[in-house]
Write a protein that holds these residues in place. Sequence first.
Motif, PDB file in Angstrom:
ATOM      1  N   PHE A   3     -17.585  62.560 129.283  1.00 51.67           N
ATOM      2  CA  PHE A   3     -17.465  61.417 130.196  1.00 51.67           C
ATOM      3  C   PHE A   3     -17.030  60.122 129.516  1.00 51.67           C
ATOM      4  N   PHE A   4     -17.478  59.871 128.268  1.00 49.69           N
ATOM      5  CA  PHE A   4     -17.098  58.603 127.640  1.00 49.69           C
ATOM      6  C   PHE A   4     -15.607  58.586 127.306  1.00 49.69           C
ATOM      7  N   GLY A   5     -15.099  59.713 126.848  1.00 52.16           N
ATOM      8  CA  GLY A   5     -13.667  59.808 126.620  1.00 52.16           C
ATOM      9  C   GLY A   5     -12.889  59.558 127.892  1.00 52.16           C
ATOM     10  N   HIS A   6     -13.370  60.121 129.002  1.00 46.41           N
ATOM     11  CA  HIS A   6     -12.718  59.888 130.297  1.00 46.41           C
ATOM     12  C   HIS A   6     -12.722  58.403 130.638  1.00 46.41           C
ATOM     13  N   ALA A   7     -13.828  57.723 130.348  1.00 46.65           N
ATOM     14  CA  ALA A   7     -13.915  56.295 130.657  1.00 46.65           C
ATOM     15  C   ALA A   7     -12.881  55.502 129.873  1.00 46.65           C
ATOM     16  N   VAL A  20     -12.962  53.593 136.941  1.00 43.36           N
ATOM     17  CA  VAL A  20     -13.579  54.156 135.737  1.00 43.36           C
ATOM     18  C   VAL A  20     -14.721  55.101 136.110  1.00 43.36           C
ATOM     19  N   LEU A  21     -15.505  54.719 137.101  1.00 40.80           N
ATOM     20  CA  LEU A  21     -16.591  55.589 137.562  1.00 40.80           C
ATOM     21  C   LEU A  21     -16.028  56.900 138.105  1.00 40.80           C
ATOM     22  N   GLY A  22     -14.968  56.808 138.889  1.00 37.72           N
ATOM     23  CA  GLY A  22     -14.353  58.018 139.435  1.00 37.72           C
ATOM     24  C   GLY A  22     -13.900  58.959 138.335  1.00 37.72           C
ATOM     25  N   ALA A  23     -13.378  58.385 137.244  1.00 38.46           N
ATOM     26  CA  ALA A  23     -12.908  59.202 136.131  1.00 38.46           C
ATOM     27  C   ALA A  23     -14.051  59.932 135.441  1.00 38.46           C
ATOM     28  N   MET A  24     -15.263  59.416 135.558  1.00 38.65           N
ATOM     29  CA  MET A  24     -16.437  60.064 134.957  1.00 38.65           C
ATOM     30  C   MET A  24     -17.216  60.906 135.956  1.00 38.65           C
ATOM     31  N   ALA A  25     -16.946  60.717 137.244  1.00 35.37           N
ATOM     32  CA  ALA A  25     -17.773  61.290 138.307  1.00 35.37           C
ATOM     33  C   ALA A  25     -17.993  62.800 138.212  1.00 35.37           C
ATOM     34  N   PRO A 114     -16.427  49.508 126.103  1.00 34.44           N
ATOM     35  CA  PRO A 114     -15.799  48.507 126.979  1.00 34.44           C
ATOM     36  C   PRO A 114     -16.757  48.031 128.071  1.00 34.44           C
ATOM     37  N   GLU A 115     -16.572  46.791 128.484  1.00 37.89           N
ATOM     38  CA  GLU A 115     -17.427  46.231 129.526  1.00 37.89           C
ATOM     39  C   GLU A 115     -17.349  47.022 130.819  1.00 37.89           C
ATOM     40  N   CYS A 116     -16.178  47.562 131.103  1.00 37.98           N
ATOM     41  CA  CYS A 116     -16.006  48.277 132.367  1.00 37.98           C
ATOM     42  C   CYS A 116     -16.851  49.550 132.413  1.00 37.98           C
ATOM     43  N   TYR A 117     -17.239  50.089 131.259  1.00 43.44           N
ATOM     44  CA  TYR A 117     -18.101  51.272 131.237  1.00 43.44           C
ATOM     45  C   TYR A 117     -19.473  50.922 131.811  1.00 43.44           C
ATOM     46  N   GLY A 118     -20.077  49.848 131.324  1.00 44.51           N
ATOM     47  CA  GLY A 118     -21.365  49.424 131.863  1.00 44.51           C
ATOM     48  C   GLY A 118     -21.274  49.009 133.315  1.00 44.51           C
ATOM     49  N   ALA A 119     -20.180  48.352 133.673  1.00 44.31           N
ATOM     50  CA  ALA A 119     -20.004  47.931 135.066  1.00 44.31           C
ATOM     51  C   ALA A 119     -19.877  49.141 135.981  1.00 44.31           C
ATOM     52  N   ALA A 120     -19.230  50.191 135.506  1.00 46.94           N
ATOM     53  CA  ALA A 120     -19.079  51.407 136.304  1.00 46.94           C
ATOM     54  C   ALA A 120     -20.434  52.063 136.540  1.00 46.94           C
TER      55      ALA A 120
END
Length: 224
Positions: A3-7, A20-25, A114-120
């Motif tokens: 999942f982190f690689g996907h993010a 980003v969330l969708g990419a990890m979903a 990245p900040e977007c990971y936590g935001a996701a």
Amino acid sequence: MNFFGHALVAASQSTDPAWVLGAMAPDFATMGGVRLEGPRERRGQPKTRLNQGVAFHHTTDEAFHGAPSFLALMKEARLDLQAREVGTGAALGISHVGVELLLDGWLLETRGLPECYGAALAAGAELGAELRFRGEDPEGSRAQWEYVCRRLQDAPVPAGYRDPDFVAERLIGILAKRPRLAVVPGKERGVHDWAELFLPRVAERGPALWEEVGESFGVDPDDV
């Protein structure tokens, strides 16, 4: 790819938390033991960023799983694990998942969080309302999804994937739930030794692998 690689791959295209969330979903659904059908869609309206992210997950996995560097690492890992007599099923499972976890650790070490990971993750519970789950208890599945998103906000991953012993213990625990893939009792030390050996090997091959994945999307690997 984990999942982190996907993010990180998704973030090279857009830092929108829903994307980003969708990419990890799909990975989160697997972690929660639920089956994901996909985001809800309304007729006449464009696909949501979450929906687009889910589709991008599958596109990324296709590119990653066909990358020559990943295939070579998997083969080397499988042969090494078989020599350690951890079990045929365990060798197959670890050679795939274990390489992905170690790659996440290398990515965190070299690319950062990245900040977007936590935001996701923070938006996971709210955006989960857009998802559809298979099975007879969709609300129960949605609750499990929300639990995974909350748990990952404080979980020791992906940071723990930089530690070979952490990776080994996680792999042993994951495979223990599947008898055909479980590590042969008494051979757990071999998984630890494998992770110690392959941590620098994945780091050495990481740049080439990342370039191969980036080329599939026309992305400069330095931007991922």
